[in-house]
Design an enzyme around this catalytic site. Structure first.
Site, PDB file in Angstrom:
ATOM      1  N   SER A  56       0.841  -1.204   0.000  1.00 34.68           N
ATOM      2  CA  SER A  56       0.000   0.000   0.000  1.00 34.68           C
ATOM      3  C   SER A  56       0.871   1.248   0.000  1.00 34.68           C
ATOM      4  CB  SER A  56      -0.923   0.018   1.226  1.00 34.68           C
ATOM      5  OG  SER A  56      -0.189  -0.176   2.413  1.00 34.68           O
ATOM      6  N   ASP A  81       5.597  -7.215   2.592  1.00 32.31           N
ATOM      7  CA  ASP A  81       4.689  -7.612   1.516  1.00 32.31           C
ATOM      8  C   ASP A  81       5.477  -7.939   0.253  1.00 32.31           C
ATOM      9  OD1 ASP A  81       1.995  -7.961   1.130  1.00 32.31           O
ATOM     10  OD2 ASP A  81       1.514  -5.818   1.003  1.00 32.31           O
ATOM     11  N   LYS A  90       4.301 -11.490   3.366  1.00 30.38           N
ATOM     12  CA  LYS A  90       2.871 -11.648   3.055  1.00 30.38           C
ATOM     13  C   LYS A  90       2.722 -11.752   1.555  1.00 30.38           C
ATOM     14  CE  LYS A  90      -0.287  -8.148   3.323  1.00 30.38           C
ATOM     15  NZ  LYS A  90      -0.794  -8.154   1.930  1.00 30.38           N
ATOM     16  N   GLU A 117      -9.493  -9.078   3.740  1.00 29.92           N
ATOM     17  CA  GLU A 117      -9.747  -7.672   3.375  1.00 29.92           C
ATOM     18  C   GLU A 117     -11.101  -7.542   2.672  1.00 29.92           C
ATOM     19  OE1 GLU A 117      -6.526  -5.674   1.389  1.00 29.92           O
ATOM     20  OE2 GLU A 117      -7.733  -3.873   1.014  1.00 29.92           O
TER      21      GLU A 117
END
Ligand code: KIV
Length: 275
Positions: free
Chosen positions: A46, A84, A114, A183
């Site tokens: 993100s 990530d 992740k 999510e």
């Protein structure tokens, strides 16, 4: 104090203790989150949107991630750091995935990685985990597939989708994932998945039935103002506070009110005589 481990995170679920997680992208945000007592930090891709200004996470590269993971690792000495894996750095084959997961740990200083997806990445998860690298899964709205989803929409509302999500979660658990992010998943489905899994679920827009919650730091601190997702709660409006401070600074410079002697350095002016 020793660093939080994936075993500690598993124990938190076993004891019914909720798990707070937040994203961190650099040294100061890692320091703040750790000082606030947050046991698990996500260096999420993100960062592509909230730090680098892209309109999705797709352009984020492994080099971008490593740059930020290293800074977070310098700032957080006790929280568990999850890095990530960005788009297309684990999809080609499990060797590519293992190489990049290894870089995240060895070069970046993260303790876990992740990656997004369910059954289709289970073999990859298994390979990474069997080499000693803890993996966090990510289901529901997986932002790296935004072009396939056609928007940031809630996932798993229908029977078939819900069944698929549960199957994917179980596949990740069987593959050895230590936790799974859910999510934009409806609350009842996220609660059911959380009850069926032995490993913790970490929700974002997935309701209070998850074992933990993750939020994007820039959303919750009001640092990212392009839009505020429904699942984000703003605990502060720091962008506005910062903008006010900067405007005050600009005004004081223009008016000659900054700097004062307090922010300046003196010398014996005799040293300047004749110059
Ligand atoms: O990249 C990220 O910050 C994430 C969270 C939204 C879970 O994947």
């Amino acid at each position: 104090m020793r660093r939080v481990s994936v075993c500690d995170i598993a124990n938190m679920k076993a004891k019914g203790e909720k798990i707070p997680m937040v994203t961190a992208y650099d040294y100061p945000t890692a320091r703040m989150a750790e000082a606030a007592g947050i046991p698990m930090l996500l260096v999420g891709d993100s960062l592509g949107m909230v730090v680098l200004g892209y309109d999705s996470t797709i352009p984020v590269t492994m080099e971008d991630m490593l740059h930020h993971v290293k800074a977070v690792a310098r700032g957080a000495r006790q929280s568990l750091i999850v890095g990530d894996l960005p788009f297309m750095t684990y999809h080609i084959d499990s060797s590519q995935a293992l190489t990049n997961a290894g870089r995240m740990i060895q070069e970046g200083g993260a303790q876990a990685v992740k990656l997004e997806g369910g059954k289709c990445v289970a073999e990859t998860v298994h390979r990474i985990v069997s080499c000693g690298i803890p993996v966090m899964g990510h289901l529901g709205l997986t932002p790296q597939s935004i072009n396939a989803f056609g928007g940031y929409k809630v996932q798993g509302r229908g029977r078939q989708q819900a069944e698929q999500l549960l199957r994917d979660a179980l596949a990740l658990e069987r593959a050895g994932a230590f936790s799974v992010v859910l999510e934009l998943v409806p609350t009842p489905l996220a609660r059911l998945v959380s009850q069926r899994l032995a490993i913790p679920t970490i929700g974002i827009g997935a309701g209070a039935g998850c074992d933990g919650q993750v939020q994007v730091l820039h959303d919750m601190l009001g640092l990212f103002t392009d839009f505020v997702p429904k699942h984000a709660k703003q605990y502060a409006q720091l962008a506005q506070t910062a903008q006010n401070a900067l405007a005050q600074y600009a005004k004081e410079v223009r008016e000659g009110a900054f700097p004062t002697s307090k922010e300046s350095f003196n010398m014996d002016e005799a040293a300047l005589e004749g110059l």
